[in-house]
Design an enzyme around this catalytic site. Structure first.
Site, PDB file in Angstrom:
ATOM      1  N   THR A   1      15.356  68.007  27.022  1.00 51.98           N
ATOM      2  CA  THR A   1      15.099  68.156  25.577  1.00 51.98           C
ATOM      3  C   THR A   1      14.005  69.181  25.271  1.00 51.98           C
ATOM      4  O   THR A   1      13.838  69.590  24.126  1.00 51.98           O
ATOM      5  CB  THR A   1      14.636  66.806  24.987  1.00 51.98           C
ATOM      6  OG1 THR A   1      13.392  66.455  25.627  1.00 51.98           O
ATOM      7  CG2 THR A   1      15.652  65.713  25.231  1.00 51.98           C
ATOM      8  N   ASP A  23       5.132  76.483  38.320  1.00 47.82           N
ATOM      9  CA  ASP A  23       5.822  76.514  39.618  1.00 47.82           C
ATOM     10  C   ASP A  23       5.448  77.770  40.403  1.00 47.82           C
ATOM     11  O   ASP A  23       5.222  77.713  41.611  1.00 47.82           O
ATOM     12  CB  ASP A  23       7.346  76.482  39.419  1.00 47.82           C
ATOM     13  CG  ASP A  23       7.843  75.093  39.029  1.00 47.82           C
ATOM     14  OD1 ASP A  23       7.016  74.169  38.918  1.00 47.82           O
ATOM     15  OD2 ASP A  23       9.058  74.936  38.822  1.00 47.82           O
ATOM     16  N   ARG A  27       6.970  69.005  29.738  1.00 43.69           N
ATOM     17  CA  ARG A  27       8.193  69.129  28.926  1.00 43.69           C
ATOM     18  C   ARG A  27       9.340  68.438  29.643  1.00 43.69           C
ATOM     19  O   ARG A  27       9.532  68.627  30.840  1.00 43.69           O
ATOM     20  CB  ARG A  27       8.571  70.614  28.762  1.00 43.69           C
ATOM     21  CG  ARG A  27       7.700  71.371  27.845  1.00 43.69           C
ATOM     22  CD  ARG A  27       8.316  72.672  27.367  1.00 43.69           C
ATOM     23  NE  ARG A  27       9.213  73.351  28.276  1.00 43.69           N
ATOM     24  CZ  ARG A  27       9.969  74.379  27.940  1.00 43.69           C
ATOM     25  NH1 ARG A  27       9.942  74.847  26.707  1.00 43.69           N
ATOM     26  NH2 ARG A  27      10.747  74.968  28.818  1.00 43.69           N
ATOM     27  N   ASP A  39       8.961  79.796  35.388  1.00 46.91           N
ATOM     28  CA  ASP A  39       8.068  78.648  35.209  1.00 46.91           C
ATOM     29  C   ASP A  39       6.695  79.001  35.781  1.00 46.91           C
ATOM     30  O   ASP A  39       6.518  79.113  36.996  1.00 46.91           O
ATOM     31  CB  ASP A  39       8.654  77.408  35.916  1.00 46.91           C
ATOM     32  CG  ASP A  39       7.873  76.158  35.563  1.00 46.91           C
ATOM     33  OD1 ASP A  39       6.646  76.136  35.781  1.00 46.91           O
ATOM     34  OD2 ASP A  39       8.479  75.202  35.045  1.00 46.91           O
TER      35      ASP A  39
HETATM   36  C1  PRP Z   1       4.912  74.698  30.193  1.00 46.60           C
HETATM   37  C2  PRP Z   1       3.741  75.518  29.683  1.00 46.60           C
HETATM   38  C3  PRP Z   1       3.460  74.899  28.349  1.00 46.60           C
HETATM   39  C4  PRP Z   1       4.820  74.488  27.884  1.00 46.60           C
HETATM   40  C5  PRP Z   1       5.312  75.459  26.864  1.00 46.60           C
HETATM   41  O1  PRP Z   1       4.490  73.536  30.762  1.00 46.60           O
HETATM   42  O2  PRP Z   1       2.645  75.515  30.549  1.00 46.60           O
HETATM   43  O3  PRP Z   1       2.584  73.804  28.408  1.00 46.60           O
HETATM   44  O4  PRP Z   1       5.684  74.498  29.015  1.00 46.60           O
HETATM   45  O5  PRP Z   1       6.524  75.078  26.335  1.00 46.60           O
HETATM   46  P1  PRP Z   1       6.722  74.692  24.816  1.00 46.60           P
HETATM   47  O6  PRP Z   1       6.022  75.728  23.998  1.00 46.60           O
HETATM   48  O7  PRP Z   1       8.227  74.738  24.650  1.00 46.60           O
HETATM   49  O8  PRP Z   1       6.176  73.325  24.582  1.00 46.60           O
HETATM   50  P2  PRP Z   1       5.474  72.529  31.571  1.00 46.60           P
HETATM   51  O9  PRP Z   1       5.901  71.411  30.693  1.00 46.60           O
HETATM   52  O10 PRP Z   1       6.547  73.338  32.232  1.00 46.60           O
HETATM   53  O11 PRP Z   1       4.532  71.850  32.585  1.00 46.60           O
HETATM   54  P3  PRP Z   1       3.628  72.436  33.781  1.00 46.60           P
HETATM   55  O12 PRP Z   1       2.457  73.093  33.125  1.00 46.60           O
HETATM   56  O13 PRP Z   1       3.260  71.201  34.513  1.00 46.60           O
HETATM   57  O14 PRP Z   1       4.461  73.392  34.589  1.00 46.60           O
HETATM   58  N1  URA Z   2       7.154  77.001  30.463  1.00 50.37           N
HETATM   59  C1  URA Z   2       7.176  77.976  31.404  1.00 50.37           C
HETATM   60  O1  URA Z   2       6.481  77.884  32.417  1.00 50.37           O
HETATM   61  N2  URA Z   2       7.993  79.026  31.195  1.00 50.37           N
HETATM   62  C2  URA Z   2       8.762  79.158  30.099  1.00 50.37           C
HETATM   63  O2  URA Z   2       9.474  80.168  29.971  1.00 50.37           O
HETATM   64  C3  URA Z   2       8.715  78.139  29.143  1.00 50.37           C
HETATM   65  C4  URA Z   2       7.910  77.061  29.339  1.00 50.37           C
END
Ligand code: PRP
Ligand code: URA
Length: 207
Positions: free
Chosen positions: A107, A202, A103, A199
């Site tokens: 945005t 993380d 993400r 997160d």
């Molecule tokens: C997080 C999570 C989802 C997404 C959800 O991933 O693991 O894939 O956000 O958000 P959404 O419903 O608003 O699309 P992130 O992009 O933070 O990446 P990561 O898994 O590498 O931490």
């Molecule tokens: N991704 C995460 O890891 N946490 C949130 O709250 C939203 C997206």
């Protein structure tokens, strides 16, 4: 909400509180994540198709069953990987696909950086693992690639789902079943789930 299953098992709810707690260390976060994901997955696969078999106990012949669905687990990188270990513990013969999504921090729109998928057939049950369903943008992105391949079923397993994300997914994919430990009502201005747990990637990977 139809096709949304909130798994209210006492252990799951206890583990969720550890994951939500900001004081939970990396080591403990991983510990509770691995366990909650295994339990959620256990519930999500409760009605896989069974095929009748015959077998012999030490005493006699009898009937038995074996799972006949062909399973493809599709973790959404990166955080979805955290759920893969528990899933493979329960279904070690599964094939595994990968989709890499990130993400944008401003945005909150998901962009794809990786895609590798085993052959999907009409016998495939595709189980998407991603712990956080926030706006729903990432999951819709995944489903738009998986659904046209016409698998027998698509199941989603997450840990925390936001109402907004569920609505977005169900508008386009009403038949997809979503299993989660909890549904949270709000997203903040940066599209993080509130109360949520922060997160997930993380916290699980120690970034
Ligand atoms: C997080 C999570 C989802 C997404 C959800 O991933 O693991 O894939 O956000 O958000 P959404 O419903 O608003 O699309 P992130 O992009 O933070 O990446 P990561 O898994 O590498 O931490
Ligand atoms: N991704 C995460 O890891 N946490 C949130 O709250 C939203 C997206």
């Amino acid at each position: 909400m139809k096709n949304v299953y909130i798994v209210k098992h006492s252990l799951i709810q206890d583990f969720l509180s550890h994951l939500r707690n900001r004081k939970t260390s990396l080591h403990k976060f991983r510990h509770y994540s691995d366990r909650i994901c295994q339990l959620l997955f256990f519930e999500a696969i409760r009605d896989l198709q069974l095929q009748k078999i015959t077998l012999e106990t030490p005493l006699s012949k009898t009937g038995g069953v074996k799972i006949s669905d062909e399973i493809i687990i599709l973790p959404v990188l990166r955080a979805g990987i955290a759920m893969l270990f528990g899933a493979l513990y329960l279904l070690p013969k599964s094939k595994i696909g990968f989709i890499g999504l990130e993400r944008d921090e401003k945005t909150a729109k998901a962009s794809q950086y990786y895609w590798k998928m085993p052959l999907v057939t009409e016998k495939s049950v595709v189980i998407i693992t991603d712990p956080m369903l926030a706006t729903g943008g990432s999951l819709v992105h995944v489903l738009r690639q998986v659904a046209p391949k016409n698998p027998k079923r698509i199941i989603v397993v997450c840990v925390v789902a936001a109402t907004e994300g569920i609505k977005m997914v169900q508008k386009e994919f009403p038949r997809v079943k979503i299993f989660t430990a909890v549904v949270d009502k709000k997203l903040n201005v940066t599209k993080y789930i509130v109360p949520g747990l922060g997160d997930y990637g993380d916290r699980y990977f120690g970034t």
